[in-house]
Design an enzyme around this catalytic site. Structure first.
Site, PDB file in Angstrom:
ATOM      1  N   ARG A 186       0.861  -1.210  -0.114  1.00 59.74           N
ATOM      2  CA  ARG A 186       0.092   0.099   0.094  1.00 59.74           C
ATOM      3  C   ARG A 186       0.963   1.310  -0.009  1.00 59.74           C
ATOM      4  O   ARG A 186       2.001   1.243   0.591  1.00 59.74           O
ATOM      5  CB  ARG A 186      -0.838   0.063   1.171  1.00 59.74           C
ATOM      6  CG  ARG A 186      -1.934  -0.953   1.233  1.00 59.74           C
ATOM      7  CD  ARG A 186      -3.151  -0.458   0.215  1.00 59.74           C
ATOM      8  NE  ARG A 186      -4.221  -1.418   0.121  1.00 59.74           N
ATOM      9  CZ  ARG A 186      -4.587  -2.311  -0.826  1.00 59.74           C
ATOM     10  NH1 ARG A 186      -3.444  -2.789  -1.489  1.00 59.74           N
ATOM     11  NH2 ARG A 186      -5.493  -3.330  -0.747  1.00 59.74           N
TER      12      ARG A 186
ATOM     13  N   HIS B 253      -0.581   0.188  -9.778  1.00 54.98           N
ATOM     14  CA  HIS B 253      -1.346  -0.829  -8.901  1.00 54.98           C
ATOM     15  C   HIS B 253      -1.977  -1.831  -9.760  1.00 54.98           C
ATOM     16  O   HIS B 253      -3.023  -1.948  -9.655  1.00 54.98           O
ATOM     17  CB  HIS B 253      -2.669  -0.060  -8.295  1.00 54.98           C
ATOM     18  CG  HIS B 253      -3.145  -0.695  -7.094  1.00 54.98           C
ATOM     19  ND1 HIS B 253      -3.423   0.038  -5.769  1.00 54.98           N
ATOM     20  CD2 HIS B 253      -3.061  -1.938  -6.755  1.00 54.98           C
ATOM     21  CE1 HIS B 253      -3.643  -1.021  -4.697  1.00 54.98           C
ATOM     22  NE2 HIS B 253      -3.574  -2.025  -5.139  1.00 54.98           N
TER      23      HIS B 253
END
Ligand code: NAP
Ligand code: GLV
Length: 313
Positions: free
Chosen positions: A225, A273
């Site tokens: 993250r 991502h």
């Protein structure tokens, strides 16, 4: 049984509803709209609090990803349990991504590419893989697979987790006590931790300075993250030559703003991502297996991937 599907971030619910209906023909399954009757189970990605406020009878909140940090920020009905994806086709992608980033750095492929653009035939001196020990932070479903894949290329592999582990081919460290030794023994650092209060900002200056026994040349691969990394600490360490580079797949704010300095820094590689994407069919199969088990009387604690909210993952 009623199942609602509530997805955000450009994930369309309809294909999920179709796949779920094909597997569970007797269930009432629909994309969520405000004001719908409450459901028994929900299939979600980053739903708003408004959605949960209407789900007072919800039993299972099935996330279509592995990371549940966005769900743990919400106020859930007291009986609701969060269930995350347990691999479902992600670990092989993560192993591909991390091995690619590692080997690209180790073999200096960016340098060869730059030379090739100028029609330049020039060798680089071979480097010893023993000089590039890789530390994997997080030895869960993804981290263990990634560590083993790296080991296949004969790099020394370190791993760090909350609880002690023994994994063939990985030198394991655990807890706060093992952290500094883990960092000192690692030159390439791969982050595969869940985002929790204990791991937020863990990729920060003082920790990054401990990599590689304090010697310059560390390399960061963050696939967990964005909030694991303290953005402001990275570029000064790269520019000072303490870190050799970074591959970043996740960011504090996504999509990464087009004027963010990470895009254009010569030693940072950015991907959107994309390191391990959710595979819809495998994910639906896994969620349906769990819902069937619950409907047959199993308890949540018997299922893999049920989140312990007190640990944060
Ligand atoms: P997981 O199976 O829950 O594994 C988490 C690992 O982290 C475990 O080994 C755990 O230790 C360790 N850990 C947790 N807190 C820690 C702490 N404070 N100190 C040391 N170790 C700690 O999770 P996973 O399925 O491998 O997924 C990991 C993360 O990857 C997800 O949470 C998500 O954020 C990220 N992810 C990113 C993408 C992407 O596309 N970029 C895709 C999927 C997932 P124990 O084993 O001792 O519990
Ligand atoms: C993606 O980031 C996931 O958590 O599955």
């Amino acid at each position: 049984m009623r199942i609602t599907v509530c997805l955000t971030d450009n994930n369309r619910p309809e294909p999920w509803v179709d796949n779920l209906r094909a597997e569970l023909p007797d269930a009432d399954i629909a994309p969520w709209s405000p004001g719908d009757a409450p459901a028994d189970h929900a299939v979600v990605w980053a739903p708003a609090q408004e959605f949960l406020d209407e789900q007072q009878t919800l039993r299972g909140l099935f996330n279509i990803g592995a990371g549940v940090d966005a769900l743990l920020k919400l106020k859930l009905p007291p009986q609701t349990r969060i269930v995350r994806l347990d691999d479902a086709g992600m670990s092989v992608q993560m192993a591909e991504y991390v091995c690619h980033a590692l080997i690209r750095h180790f073999r200096e492929f960016d340098g060869y590419e730059a030379d090739a653009r100028e029609g330049k035939w020039s060798y680089r001196r071979p480097r010893a893989r023993n000089d590039f020990p890789v530390g994997v932070m997080g030895l869960g479903v993804l981290g263990e697979r990634v560590g083993k894949a790296i080991g296949q290329f004969e790099f020394p592999v370190m791993g760090w987790s909350r609880s002690p582990k023994q994994i063939d081919g990985i030198r394991c460290f655990s807890g706060d006590k093992g952290f500094d030794d883990f960092l000192a023994a690692s030159r390439v650092l791969v982050c595969l931790l869940p985002l929790t209060p204990g791991t937020r900002g863990i990729l920060r200056r003082d920790n990054l300075l401990k990599l590689n026994a304090g010697q310059p040349g560390g390399y960061i691969i963050n696939v967990a993250r964005g909030a694991h990394l303290v953005d402001e600490d990275l570029i000064p360490l790269l520019d000072a030559g303490q870190l050799a580079g970074a591959t970043l797949d996740v960011f504090q704010s996504e999509p990464l703003a087009s004027d963010h300095p990470f895009w254009r820094h010569p030693r940072i590689t950015v991907t959107p991502h994309a390191s391990a994407r959710t595979q819809r069919e495998e994910s639906v199969a896994q969620i349906v297996t769990k819902i069937r088990a619950l409907e047959a009387g199993a308890s949540f604690d018997e299922l893999p991937g049920v989140v312990d909210a007190s640990r944060g993952y």
